[in-house]
Design a protein around this motif. Structure first.
Motif, PDB file in Angstrom:
ATOM      1  N   GLU A 164     -79.123 -30.591 -15.265  1.00 29.70           N
ATOM      2  CA  GLU A 164     -78.945 -29.872 -16.521  1.00 29.70           C
ATOM      3  C   GLU A 164     -78.887 -28.370 -16.260  1.00 29.70           C
ATOM      4  N   MET A 165     -78.062 -27.674 -17.050  1.00 29.90           N
ATOM      5  CA  MET A 165     -78.059 -26.223 -16.969  1.00 29.90           C
ATOM      6  C   MET A 165     -79.215 -25.691 -17.802  1.00 29.90           C
ATOM      7  N   LEU A 166     -80.104 -24.961 -17.162  1.00 31.15           N
ATOM      8  CA  LEU A 166     -81.289 -24.439 -17.822  1.00 31.15           C
ATOM      9  C   LEU A 166     -81.024 -23.081 -18.452  1.00 31.15           C
ATOM     10  N   VAL A 167     -80.329 -22.197 -17.738  1.00 31.00           N
ATOM     11  CA  VAL A 167     -80.047 -20.839 -18.202  1.00 31.00           C
ATOM     12  C   VAL A 167     -78.607 -20.493 -17.873  1.00 31.00           C
ATOM     13  N   GLN A 168     -77.943 -19.816 -18.780  1.00 30.97           N
ATOM     14  CA  GLN A 168     -76.579 -19.320 -18.560  1.00 30.97           C
ATOM     15  C   GLN A 168     -76.517 -17.868 -19.024  1.00 30.97           C
ATOM     16  N   ASP A 169     -76.052 -16.991 -18.130  1.00 34.20           N
ATOM     17  CA  ASP A 169     -75.935 -15.574 -18.479  1.00 34.20           C
ATOM     18  C   ASP A 169     -74.577 -15.035 -18.001  1.00 34.20           C
ATOM     19  N   ASP A 170     -73.501 -15.693 -18.419  1.00 35.89           N
ATOM     20  CA  ASP A 170     -72.159 -15.225 -18.060  1.00 35.89           C
ATOM     21  C   ASP A 170     -71.904 -13.862 -18.709  1.00 35.89           C
ATOM     22  N   HIS A 171     -71.223 -12.993 -17.984  1.00 35.35           N
ATOM     23  CA  HIS A 171     -71.016 -11.635 -18.494  1.00 35.35           C
ATOM     24  C   HIS A 171     -69.879 -10.962 -17.737  1.00 35.35           C
ATOM     25  N   MET A 172     -69.406  -9.861 -18.298  1.00 38.07           N
ATOM     26  CA  MET A 172     -68.456  -9.006 -17.601  1.00 38.07           C
ATOM     27  C   MET A 172     -69.240  -7.952 -16.825  1.00 38.07           C
ATOM     28  N   PRO A 173     -68.866  -7.691 -15.577  1.00 40.27           N
ATOM     29  CA  PRO A 173     -69.571  -6.645 -14.832  1.00 40.27           C
ATOM     30  C   PRO A 173     -69.363  -5.289 -15.493  1.00 40.27           C
ATOM     31  N   GLU A 174     -70.290  -4.361 -15.252  1.00 45.53           N
ATOM     32  CA  GLU A 174     -70.222  -3.055 -15.911  1.00 45.53           C
ATOM     33  C   GLU A 174     -68.990  -2.265 -15.489  1.00 45.53           C
ATOM     34  N   ILE A 175     -68.542  -2.473 -14.248  1.00 42.91           N
ATOM     35  CA  ILE A 175     -67.252  -1.940 -13.801  1.00 42.91           C
ATOM     36  C   ILE A 175     -66.326  -3.130 -13.626  1.00 42.91           C
ATOM     37  N   LEU A 176     -65.202  -3.146 -14.354  1.00 43.03           N
ATOM     38  CA  LEU A 176     -64.297  -4.291 -14.293  1.00 43.03           C
ATOM     39  C   LEU A 176     -63.778  -4.496 -12.885  1.00 43.03           C
ATOM     40  N   THR A 177     -63.539  -5.756 -12.523  1.00 51.28           N
ATOM     41  CA  THR A 177     -63.189  -6.072 -11.135  1.00 51.28           C
ATOM     42  C   THR A 177     -61.855  -5.476 -10.690  1.00 51.28           C
ATOM     43  N   THR A 178     -60.941  -5.196 -11.623  1.00 48.83           N
ATOM     44  CA  THR A 178     -59.684  -4.551 -11.230  1.00 48.83           C
ATOM     45  C   THR A 178     -59.918  -3.108 -10.789  1.00 48.83           C
ATOM     46  N   GLN A 179     -61.110  -2.561 -11.070  1.00 52.94           N
ATOM     47  CA  GLN A 179     -61.438  -1.198 -10.673  1.00 52.94           C
ATOM     48  C   GLN A 179     -62.278  -1.137  -9.400  1.00 52.94           C
ATOM     49  N   TRP A 180     -62.578  -2.295  -8.817  1.00 47.69           N
ATOM     50  CA  TRP A 180     -63.337  -2.306  -7.574  1.00 47.69           C
ATOM     51  C   TRP A 180     -62.447  -1.851  -6.423  1.00 47.69           C
ATOM     52  N   ARG A 181     -63.007  -1.009  -5.552  1.00 47.50           N
ATOM     53  CA  ARG A 181     -62.245  -0.419  -4.461  1.00 47.50           C
ATOM     54  C   ARG A 181     -62.954  -0.619  -3.125  1.00 47.50           C
ATOM     55  N   PRO A 182     -62.196  -0.660  -2.014  1.00 47.28           N
ATOM     56  CA  PRO A 182     -62.817  -0.779  -0.685  1.00 47.28           C
ATOM     57  C   PRO A 182     -63.852   0.322  -0.457  1.00 47.28           C
ATOM     58  N   GLY A 183     -64.971  -0.061   0.163  1.00 50.64           N
ATOM     59  CA  GLY A 183     -66.039   0.872   0.450  1.00 50.64           C
ATOM     60  C   GLY A 183     -66.969   1.150  -0.708  1.00 50.64           C
ATOM     61  N   GLN A 184     -66.701   0.565  -1.863  1.00 52.16           N
ATOM     62  CA  GLN A 184     -67.487   0.813  -3.069  1.00 52.16           C
ATOM     63  C   GLN A 184     -68.703  -0.102  -3.110  1.00 52.16           C
ATOM     64  N   LYS A 185     -69.746   0.333  -3.811  1.00 52.15           N
ATOM     65  CA  LYS A 185     -70.915  -0.505  -4.093  1.00 52.15           C
ATOM     66  C   LYS A 185     -71.097  -0.540  -5.610  1.00 52.15           C
ATOM     67  N   VAL A 186     -71.010  -1.721  -6.193  1.00 51.26           N
ATOM     68  CA  VAL A 186     -71.144  -1.895  -7.642  1.00 51.26           C
ATOM     69  C   VAL A 186     -72.530  -2.448  -7.928  1.00 51.26           C
ATOM     70  N   GLU A 187     -73.314  -1.714  -8.714  1.00 50.53           N
ATOM     71  CA  GLU A 187     -74.693  -2.109  -8.984  1.00 50.53           C
ATOM     72  C   GLU A 187     -74.977  -2.082 -10.486  1.00 50.53           C
ATOM     73  N   TYR A 188     -75.711  -3.071 -10.967  1.00 56.18           N
ATOM     74  CA  TYR A 188     -76.225  -3.064 -12.333  1.00 56.18           C
ATOM     75  C   TYR A 188     -77.329  -4.119 -12.440  1.00 56.18           C
ATOM     76  N   SER A 189     -78.061  -4.063 -13.537  1.00 59.00           N
ATOM     77  CA  SER A 189     -79.169  -4.995 -13.759  1.00 59.00           C
ATOM     78  C   SER A 189     -79.026  -5.654 -15.130  1.00 59.00           C
ATOM     79  N   ARG A 190     -79.505  -6.871 -15.214  1.00 58.57           N
ATOM     80  CA  ARG A 190     -79.564  -7.594 -16.476  1.00 58.57           C
ATOM     81  C   ARG A 190     -80.887  -8.356 -16.530  1.00 58.57           C
TER      82      ARG A 190
END
Length: 294
Positions: A77-103
């Motif tokens: 059974e699925m106990l918890v679901q927290d699907d979401h969009m990252p704070e920086i959209l994936t089309t804006q991710w670039r080589p050498g970048q570090k994307v960080e956020y908390s939920r």
């Protein structure tokens, strides 16, 4: 309870074949840190996401959503679901970048401590990855997968005793919101006696007032004899969150949390057809008290 951040080992991105086809993104790793270090049921847990993009990261041509699932390994059974969009959209991710956020997500109470087969914990599987919300195909890219133990909240959570001024527990399993399926009415003044952790802690109260009976009913919270907050709810349902410092809770091994109202009512006195002679103050659905997350 000691709060500590721990890092679950990062996994190189890979395709979760059982959930559909996908292309493996090169140069993308996910580190997931969760606190507190001991997971329990009836717990708000903080999830710190760090996506590391190496120089050979090829980028994305679409904006992926992140899926976060907690699975009960025995019952599937699925106990918890927290699907979401990252704070920086994936089309804006670039080589050498570090994307960080908390939920923050909530693990509901689900463990049955009196079950004869209960072993003191239950193993759950945490899976995190990417999926295309605009695609009709069930394509998922798995970034993280880890089995962890979840213990009963009673192992570490401060004990809460509903001491005085409380009516009996009521339930309605048909309600849509699972947190509103169980509640207790206070009288004009109700008291909880809470074990003192002597550490900064989070107190969350979700409740309700009957505005059809009393439109301007005031809600008052006190810690020991000190005022914590007072307000007139704008709507019938309310939620309040407080961070309590050790000094507010005092030096004793327990403290008193008081819920008061300036006006209470007796249904039978307002409605001749009602046989309910209880004094009703505030309807409390959810009361949460745990050591604060950092």
């Amino acid at each position: 309870m000691r709060i500590k951040t721990f890092c679950l080992p990062a996994l190189a991105a890979l395709v979760f074949l059982s959930c559909g086809k996908g292309s493996e993104p090169r140069g993308l790793d996910l580190n997931l840190a969760i606190q507190p270090d001991m997971l329990t049921d009836f717990l708000f847990a903080k999830m710190d996401y760090t996506y590391r993009l190496s120089e050979d990261f090829e980028g994305f041509s679409k904006d992926y959503a992140v899926f976060v699932h907690f699975w009960r390994t025995r019952s599937k059974e699925m106990l918890v679901q927290d699907d979401h969009m990252p704070e920086i959209l994936t089309t804006q991710w670039r080589p050498g970048q570090k994307v960080e956020y908390s939920r923050t997500l909530f693990i509901p109470k689900f463990l049955d401590e009196i079950d004869i087969d209960f072993e003191g914990y239950e193993e759950i599987r945490i899976t995190v990855g990417l999926w295309d919300p605009d695609s009709s195909e069930d394509e998922k890219i798995m970034l993280f997968r880890k089995n962890v133990k979840v213990h009963p909240a009673s192992v570490v959570a401060p004990e809460i005793v509903y001491a005085e001024g409380w009516n009996n527990v009521e339930t309605d399993p048909e309600l849509d919101n699972p947190r509103e399926r169980r509640w207790q009415w206070t009288t004009k003044k109700a008291v909880c006696v809470i074990e003192n952790p002597k550490k900064e802690s989070t107190l969350i109260i979700q409740g309700g007032v009957d505005k059809a009976k009393i439109e301007d009913q005031k809600v008052i919270f006190r810690i020991n004899d000190q005022l914590l907050g007072e307000f007139i709810p704008e709507t019938a349902k309310f939620e309040k969150r407080y961070t309590l410092a050790p000094a507010q809770m005092g030096d004793d091994y327990e403290f008193r949390f008081t819920i008061e109202t300036d006006k209470a009512f007796v249904p039978a006195m307002l409605d001749p057809q009602s046989s309910d002679k209880r004094e009703l103050g505030i309807q409390i659905y959810f009361l949460y008290f745990r050591e604060a997350l950092k």
